[in-house]
Design a protein around this motif. Structure first.
Motif, PDB file in Angstrom:
ATOM      1  N   PRO A  15      -1.569 -10.855 -46.883  1.00  0.00           N
ATOM      2  CA  PRO A  15      -0.944  -9.631 -46.544  1.00  0.00           C
ATOM      3  C   PRO A  15       0.270  -9.623 -47.331  1.00  0.00           C
ATOM      4  O   PRO A  15       1.144 -10.381 -47.380  1.00  0.00           O
ATOM      5  CB  PRO A  15      -1.102  -9.615 -45.165  1.00  0.00           C
ATOM      6  N   ALA A 176      -3.524  -4.731 -43.791  1.00  0.00           N
ATOM      7  CA  ALA A 176      -4.572  -5.405 -43.619  1.00  0.00           C
ATOM      8  C   ALA A 176      -4.981  -5.456 -42.197  1.00  0.00           C
ATOM      9  O   ALA A 176      -4.162  -5.372 -41.274  1.00  0.00           O
ATOM     10  CB  ALA A 176      -4.099  -6.896 -44.219  1.00  0.00           C
ATOM     11  N   ASP A 205     -10.269  -7.558 -43.320  1.00  0.00           N
ATOM     12  CA  ASP A 205      -9.664  -8.397 -44.629  1.00  0.00           C
ATOM     13  C   ASP A 205      -9.739  -9.957 -44.155  1.00  0.00           C
ATOM     14  O   ASP A 205      -9.875 -10.846 -44.967  1.00  0.00           O
ATOM     15  CB  ASP A 205      -8.145  -8.037 -44.816  1.00  0.00           C
TER      16      ASP A 205
END
Length: 339
Positions: A15, A176, A205
């Motif tokens: 991220p 994310a 994710d």
């Protein structure tokens, strides 16, 4: 943790910069102290228990900016939960106070076959959370939103919340999403857990799932690679195989790190600690191997205490463990618990 990469590193997607927001219910918890069957216990210890706040507290321990987003009753247990989570360095300023619904409660009953947990969370403050929560300020600035499979089991509105958070393909959202499957069979009496949790997980994710819970949900003969085939879309999938190893499937390849041996006092909370350690490693750029190792190190902190949240090792000790060669780490994993 400095973010130095462990030996044999691969560098997966991670991220972007920014805080982490953990969303979900936290309850007050009662447990016999010392551990014993509830029927014969003379004293109970009051603590707090919540998968998402556990992750938040361990992330704060690792120096990651993190907020916990939830709702609590306007009652003494809710005040205790809020204060406890805040004391770990987690931002609780966006936690709602519900004057009409209570804070949830769980009671642990240790026994020879393990610890049974009794929940008193129906119509709790957190069960009334809904998708509008995602419009709260901390979510808009988050780099990572952490959710678990517990939340969608609490109510229709909670399921809508998680569904909205996962709207869009991985990589297309403003933040994310990390999703720990965290299957709790007692919360899914209608048999829809395999379908719902599978669909939600495959839209995240980053996904965490225990091999044993994956087998319970989607097939008793599943292996870690078969779980990846079942959940092909997450950018990072971590399959935890208890005391054996954890495997991460990423766009940079597959990495397995064996579990170091440790003395287990109580296993509750170890999965949350592992997730927090892995996320901290990923956010700090430690690579897949380093993130898995930090997950194991953090999980050991939970395994060695009766509560959900135990102290991390000294930072110098953590750095030394992360710097071990693959062979040295393997020796530690195969050593006896007292070594």
């Amino acid at each position: 943790m400095t973010g130095a990469q462990a030996p044999g590193v691969t560098t997966p997607w991670r991220p972007g910069p920014g805080p982490v927001v953990c969303v979900g219910e936290t309850m007050a918890a009662l447990a016999p102290d010392p551990p014993s069957p509830l029927l014969t216990a003379e004293r109970l210890r009051l603590s707090v228990a919540g998968a998402e706040s556990n992750v938040a507290m361990y992330l704060a321990d690792h120096g990651i900016p993190v907020a916990w987003l939830s709702a609590l009753g306007d009652d003494p247990l809710g005040h205790r939960v809020r204060a406890t989570v805040a004391a770990s360095g987690v931002d609780v300023s966006y936690v709602r106070t519900d004057p009409h619904r209570p804070t949830g409660l769980l009671v642990k009953d240790p026994g020879p076959a393990g610890t049974r947990v009794h929940y008193y969370r129906r119509d709790s403050a957190a069960s009334a959370l809904g998708p509008g929560l995602l419009d709260e300020p901390p979510v808009g600035t988050a780099a990572l939103l952490h959710l678990t499979g517990i939340t969608p089991a609490l109510s229709v509105s909670c399921r809508d919340l998680v569904d909205r958070a996962l709207t869009g393909e991985p990589g297309s959202r403003p933040y994310a999403v990390s999703f720990d499957v965290n299957h709790r069979a007692a919360l899914w009496p209608d048999g829809i857990a395999p379908k719902v949790l599978g669909e939600l997980a495959d839209r995240a994710d980053i996904v965490f799932v225990g091999l044993d819970e994956a087998q319970a949900l989607w097939g008793e003969h599943l292996t870690a690679p078969a779980v990846r085939a079942r959940l092909p879309h997450p950018r990072v999938l971590v399959v935890k195989d208890g005391a054996n190893a954890a495997t991460a499937f990423t766009d940079a390849g597959t990495v397995t790190v064996p579990t170091p041996r440790t003395t287990v006092v109580e296993a509750v909370g170890a999965g949350d600690a592992f997730a927090a350690g892995f996320l901290a490693g990923l956010l700090r750029g430690a690579g897949t191997t380093g993130a898995l190792r930090l997950g194991h190190i953090t999980a050991a902190s939970a395994l060695q205490v009766t509560g959900d949240h135990g102290p991390l090792p000294d930072p110098a000790e953590t750095e030394a463990l992360l710097a071990l060669s693959t062979r040295e780490w393997a020796r530690r994993a195969s050593a006896s618990p007292s070594a």
